[in-house]
Write a protein that holds these residues in place. Structure first.
Motif, PDB file in Angstrom:
ATOM      1  N   SER A 294     121.431  57.234 -66.351  1.00 47.00           N
ATOM      2  CA  SER A 294     120.860  58.549 -66.020  1.00 47.00           C
ATOM      3  C   SER A 294     120.554  59.288 -67.315  1.00 47.00           C
ATOM      4  O   SER A 294     121.435  59.464 -68.163  1.00 47.00           O
ATOM      5  N   TYR A 295     119.307  59.687 -67.457  1.00 46.56           N
ATOM      6  CA  TYR A 295     118.878  60.422 -68.644  1.00 46.56           C
ATOM      7  C   TYR A 295     118.641  61.878 -68.254  1.00 46.56           C
ATOM      8  O   TYR A 295     117.721  62.201 -67.511  1.00 46.56           O
ATOM      9  N   TYR A 296     119.508  62.759 -68.744  1.00 49.06           N
ATOM     10  CA  TYR A 296     119.431  64.191 -68.452  1.00 49.06           C
ATOM     11  C   TYR A 296     118.635  64.861 -69.580  1.00 49.06           C
ATOM     12  O   TYR A 296     119.126  64.989 -70.709  1.00 49.06           O
ATOM     13  N   LEU A 297     117.435  65.303 -69.266  1.00 51.90           N
ATOM     14  CA  LEU A 297     116.536  65.838 -70.283  1.00 51.90           C
ATOM     15  C   LEU A 297     115.998  67.199 -69.864  1.00 51.90           C
ATOM     16  O   LEU A 297     115.395  67.342 -68.798  1.00 51.90           O
ATOM     17  N   SER A 298     116.206  68.189 -70.713  1.00 49.78           N
ATOM     18  CA  SER A 298     115.650  69.520 -70.470  1.00 49.78           C
ATOM     19  C   SER A 298     114.175  69.532 -70.846  1.00 49.78           C
ATOM     20  O   SER A 298     113.821  69.137 -71.968  1.00 49.78           O
ATOM     21  N   PRO A 299     113.299  69.972 -69.940  1.00 50.11           N
ATOM     22  CA  PRO A 299     111.853  69.979 -70.243  1.00 50.11           C
ATOM     23  C   PRO A 299     111.510  70.771 -71.496  1.00 50.11           C
ATOM     24  O   PRO A 299     110.571  70.428 -72.205  1.00 50.11           O
ATOM     25  N   ALA A 300     112.273  71.835 -71.761  1.00 50.95           N
ATOM     26  CA  ALA A 300     111.978  72.669 -72.934  1.00 50.95           C
ATOM     27  C   ALA A 300     112.057  71.872 -74.230  1.00 50.95           C
ATOM     28  O   ALA A 300     111.339  72.145 -75.193  1.00 50.95           O
ATOM     29  N   LEU A 301     112.921  70.853 -74.252  1.00 52.27           N
ATOM     30  CA  LEU A 301     113.098  70.060 -75.465  1.00 52.27           C
ATOM     31  C   LEU A 301     111.846  69.255 -75.786  1.00 52.27           C
ATOM     32  O   LEU A 301     111.523  69.019 -76.953  1.00 52.27           O
ATOM     33  N   LYS A 302     111.137  68.842 -74.744  1.00 56.52           N
ATOM     34  CA  LYS A 302     109.921  68.045 -74.948  1.00 56.52           C
ATOM     35  C   LYS A 302     108.828  68.857 -75.627  1.00 56.52           C
ATOM     36  O   LYS A 302     107.903  68.285 -76.205  1.00 56.52           O
ATOM     37  N   ASN A 303     108.926  70.175 -75.557  1.00 52.43           N
ATOM     38  CA  ASN A 303     107.903  71.022 -76.162  1.00 52.43           C
ATOM     39  C   ASN A 303     108.056  71.124 -77.674  1.00 52.43           C
ATOM     40  O   ASN A 303     107.150  71.586 -78.360  1.00 52.43           O
ATOM     41  N   TYR A 304     109.224  70.722 -78.185  1.00 54.04           N
ATOM     42  CA  TYR A 304     109.492  70.867 -79.613  1.00 54.04           C
ATOM     43  C   TYR A 304     109.653  69.537 -80.334  1.00 54.04           C
ATOM     44  O   TYR A 304     109.403  69.444 -81.529  1.00 54.04           O
ATOM     45  N   TYR A 305     110.085  68.514 -79.623  1.00 56.09           N
ATOM     46  CA  TYR A 305     110.361  67.228 -80.255  1.00 56.09           C
ATOM     47  C   TYR A 305     109.606  66.107 -79.536  1.00 56.09           C
ATOM     48  O   TYR A 305     110.007  65.679 -78.456  1.00 56.09           O
ATOM     49  N   PRO A 306     108.526  65.601 -80.142  1.00 58.21           N
ATOM     50  CA  PRO A 306     107.815  64.483 -79.502  1.00 58.21           C
ATOM     51  C   PRO A 306     108.664  63.224 -79.432  1.00 58.21           C
ATOM     52  O   PRO A 306     108.375  62.320 -78.660  1.00 58.21           O
ATOM     53  N   GLN A 307     109.745  63.152 -80.248  1.00 49.15           N
ATOM     54  CA  GLN A 307     110.581  61.950 -80.280  1.00 49.15           C
ATOM     55  C   GLN A 307     111.264  61.668 -78.956  1.00 49.15           C
ATOM     56  O   GLN A 307     111.617  60.509 -78.678  1.00 49.15           O
ATOM     57  N   VAL A 308     111.471  62.702 -78.126  1.00 48.96           N
ATOM     58  CA  VAL A 308     112.168  62.452 -76.861  1.00 48.96           C
ATOM     59  C   VAL A 308     111.328  61.588 -75.933  1.00 48.96           C
ATOM     60  O   VAL A 308     111.860  60.936 -75.037  1.00 48.96           O
ATOM     61  N   ARG A 309     110.027  61.565 -76.151  1.00 48.67           N
ATOM     62  CA  ARG A 309     109.190  60.644 -75.377  1.00 48.67           C
ATOM     63  C   ARG A 309     109.566  59.207 -75.695  1.00 48.67           C
ATOM     64  O   ARG A 309     109.589  58.341 -74.818  1.00 48.67           O
ATOM     65  N   ASP A 310     109.890  58.941 -76.969  1.00 48.50           N
ATOM     66  CA  ASP A 310     110.300  57.597 -77.368  1.00 48.50           C
ATOM     67  C   ASP A 310     111.590  57.186 -76.674  1.00 48.50           C
ATOM     68  O   ASP A 310     111.767  56.017 -76.323  1.00 48.50           O
ATOM     69  N   VAL A 311     112.501  58.141 -76.500  1.00 42.09           N
ATOM     70  CA  VAL A 311     113.771  57.841 -75.830  1.00 42.09           C
ATOM     71  C   VAL A 311     113.505  57.386 -74.403  1.00 42.09           C
ATOM     72  O   VAL A 311     114.037  56.360 -73.947  1.00 42.09           O
ATOM     73  N   LYS A 312     112.687  58.146 -73.683  1.00 40.42           N
ATOM     74  CA  LYS A 312     112.392  57.802 -72.293  1.00 40.42           C
ATOM     75  C   LYS A 312     111.654  56.468 -72.196  1.00 40.42           C
ATOM     76  O   LYS A 312     111.966  55.630 -71.348  1.00 40.42           O
TER      77      LYS A 312
END
Length: 736
Positions: A294-312
């Motif tokens: 389970s990957y718990y990701l706050s949408p707000a974080l995606k607005n500042y760090y493009p790297q979280v796309r790599d995690v998903k």
């Protein structure tokens, strides 16, 4: 054939017109010098804490392009005759854009000299050069097509230039709008996806992501089509005449929209840090029950760090290796139960500062991973990048599936504290899923040690008694675990004037001697050394960057793939019972200790600057291992000290010593595959290849070539082109 000849003639005439004008060469010189200066000077490449990381170098290109591309694409005198060229408007527009794109390619190609020279100072991943370079070429064509579209609306070149520059500036910084201005989610999504930085993130790591390239291709096609429509409309054609392009345009739009659902990521990085390795595939084969991720990701974080796309993306790829592994992405901001579940696992949101136009606020965000297997749970509390994700997933799954928990027992054998003087060790290792504990040096030491198994790591050794040494000797002989000693008879007043003292622990050194390891009465010095920034006054206004040969930088080698920093280390001599484990470069030498003088050795950074002139240079052994592999001796007691690593790391930080510790402890636990995986995520970005005079010499060569030779080379190309054009013209006149 007639159209092909006309197109060819138009293309080469347009290209010749640009290459024959000094304006292009002056633009290219300014383009190359500005980007290079930002990297070398503003980026502090030669400051002593420089990095071979090229992300910031390539990231400067689009900002320099804000002025460069509009100038490159501006209307030329040749454009006066465009309406008389026997070509379709669409063909003519494409040829103009391709020509300017080729000129952009030539300019960016000169930037390749920078990575070439950087490679002389440290390790440069070829993928960090090739993939960003290709991406920027597509980006350049997109910018050219945008500028050509804007120039369609104005006859004034200056106005078109200014408007193009403003729009390119907004395009390059679109992601920042969501940082400084409060926007609705739909606008946040739009701004983020229009940003160059967002789409460049994967390419900068050596990843070819079809989503990013489809973005460039789609908008390039859009601006080319729009330019053709505007030009045709200006010629008096009705829009109804363009119905034939609606269907192809709709098809292109649908393909673009589906590119975010159906995509391919190809990892070209040297270490394959963003791909699932063979070792991981073998581990996942052992998963025989359902494994829920389970990957718990706050949408707000995606607005500042493009790297979280790599995690998903990586998690999706990871789960494809076994049908029993499932993945769900959860928004904890909208699910109170999800947030409560995370809190129950001891995972709390990270505070993130959000600065907007009118105020500064702090928001709480999650980026946590929970793994559940047969009723057992492991967690990765917070992660922003996929760079270390494979190791973290594998180490957690290894515990869940096989119950293998790597461990290490620390013994602090000096007048120092594990919690203060070595404050990084336990949090660092525990964050790597390695269990740690401390065996305290008191009356119970011998009995506690006798009841343990597993690797032991001894920090120092002056406080070890004969009884303690005997207990360690029995522990080793009984095969209860491998023991590593970070010990040296030389001590330094690290919080004072760095003066040295020599104190033997004869019992401990006798144990080493039994395994064929002996200390010399010298300290290792090396041209390959730590470069430290010293302050000459209390206010810190006067600074001096100094090569300090007493802090040796070990080169990359078998047992330290990315090198290490050692502080006042004593060379070792070995008998046939032992073998080298760590060595210096060939530019090292032994500096004998002066036991008759007041000081054993001058350690003042401002005066101890001798680089071994006239001394015999050789590889020195500074770490050894017994042939039976039972003990390892690291001839340095400070290389894991928090204070010393802070000195050596500077503002950027250098954590190779701690990363090496993780690698070493995993190997000591018999987890060699996991150790190699952890080592893969550790990249040496330091300028380790050159030091001292060699560093300064190559620095001068680099600066002279980039800032003098390249401009002269471009000037020579201009002169040669002019001479060739004059010669070709004279030959043509003779034929007439």
């Amino acid at each position: 054939m007639k159209i092909n000849k006309s197109a060819k003639a138009f293309f080469f005439q347009y290209l010749k017109s640009s290459l024959g004008h000094i304006f292009f060469y002056l633009l290219t010189i300014a383009f190359v010098l500005v980007i290079s200066a930002l990297f070398f000077f503003k980026g502090g490449f030669f400051s002593g804490n420089g990095s071979v990381e090229l992300v910031n170098f390539w990231a400067n290109v689009p900002y320099a392009a804000i002025l460069f591309v509009p100038a490159l694409s501006s209307k030329k005198s040749l454009n006066l005759y465009d309406s008389f060229v026997p070509l379709k408007t669409s063909v003519q527009t494409v040829l103009e854009i391709l020509c300017n794109g080729l000129l952009f390619f030539v300019s960016v190609a000169f930037l390749l000299f920078v990575p070439l020279f950087v490679s002389f100072f440290g390790d440069v991943d070829p993928s960090a050069v090739f993939v960003p370079f290709v991406f920027l070429l597509f980006y350049g064509i997109l910018c050219v097509s945008l500028c050509k579209f804007i120039y369609c609306f104005t006859k004034n070149t200056a106005a078109g230039f200014a408007l193009s520059a403003v729009i390119l500036a907004a395009f390059n910084s679109a992601h920042l709008f969501t940082v400084y201005f409060s926007t609705d989610s739909i606008f946040t999504l739009i701004f983020k996806n229009l940003s160059f930085a967002w789409h460049f993130d994967a390419a900068s790591k050596g990843i070819f992501d079809t989503r990013d390239f489809s973005f460039l291709l789609f908008f390039t096609s859009l601006f080319i089509t729009a330019s053709v429509l505007v030009k045709e409309k200006q010629k008096g054609k009705k829009l109804s005449a363009f119905k034939s392009i609606l269907l192809p345009g709709l098809a292109v739009l649908l393909l673009f929209m589906n590119s975010f659902r159906y995509y391919r990521r190809i990892d070209f990085s040297k270490t394959k840090s963003y791909s699932v390795t063979k070792a991981t595939k073998n581990l996942l084969d052992s998963v025989t029950s359902p494994l829920k991720i389970s990957y718990y990701l706050s949408p707000a974080l995606k607005n500042y760090y493009p790297q979280v796309r790599d995690v998903k993306d990586y998690l999706y790829e990871y789960c494809l290796e076994n049908d029993r592994i499932s993945l769900q992405v959860i928004n904890p901001d909208k699910d109170d139960k999800a947030a409560a579940s995370l809190n129950a696992y001891g995972i709390y949101p990270q505070s993130f500062r959000n600065v907007n136009k009118s105020s500064t606020e702090y928001i709480s965000v999650y980026s946590a991973i929970i793994l559940e297997y047969e009723g057992k749970v492991m967690a990765i509390p917070f992660i922003l990048s996929s760079e270390t994700l494979e190791y973290l997933l594998d180490s957690n799954i290894l515990i869940l599936v096989k119950g293998s928990v790597p461990q290490v027992h620390f013994v602090c054998a000096e007048n120092e504290s594990l919690d203060s003087d070595y404050s990084y060790l336990r949090p660092w290792l525990e964050n790597q899923n390695i269990q740690t504990d401390e065996i305290v040096l008191d009356s119970s030491f011998d009995s506690v040690l006798s009841g343990l198994t597993g690797p032991v790591f001894v920090l120092g050794g002056q406080n070890l008694t004969r009884s303690n040494v005997d207990s360690l000797s029995r522990y080793i002989a009984d095969g209860k675990g491998l023991v590593t000693f970070a010990y040296s008879p030389v001590s330094s007043s690290i919080s004072g004037d760095w003066s040295l003292s020599y104190n033997n622990n004869y019992s401990l050194e006798t144990l080493f001697a039994d395994y064929g390891i002996h200390f010399t009465s010298a300290v290792a010095k090396d041209i390959s050394c730590v470069r430290i920034l010293m302050y000459s006054d209390d206010q810190g206004e006067m600074q001096q960057s100094i090569n300090y040969p007493l802090w040796v930088t070990l080169p990359p080698q078998k047992n330290a793939v990315h090198g290490l920093n050692f502080f006042w280390t004593v060379p070792l001599e070995l008998s046939e019972k032992a073998e080298p484990f760590l060595v210096t470069t060939q530019a090292a030498w032994s500096e004998p200790l002066n036991f008759e003088a007041e000081l054993l050795m001058d350690t003042n950074p401002f005066t101890a600057t001798d680089m071994g002139s006239g001394k015999e240079k050789m590889n020195l052994v500074v770490g050894a291992k017994s042939k039976d592999q039972k003990i390892t001796v690291i001839s340095n007691r400070y290389f894991l000290n928090s204070l010393m690593n802070g000195y050596a790391g500077g503002e950027e930080g250098d954590y190779r010593n701690f990363e090496w510790l993780t690698y070493h402890v995993l190997n000591q636990n018999g987890l060699s595959e996991l150790a190699e995986l952890q080592q893969k995520t550790t990249v040496n970005r330091t300028l380790y290849k050159l030091n001292g005079e060699d560093f300064n010499r190559m620095k001068n060569i680099t600066l002279i070539f980039i800032f003098a030779v390249i401009p002269l080379l471009l000037a020579a190309l201009y002169v040669l082109f002019k001479l060739y054009s004059r010669f070709a013209r004279s030959q043509a006149l003779k034929r007439l």
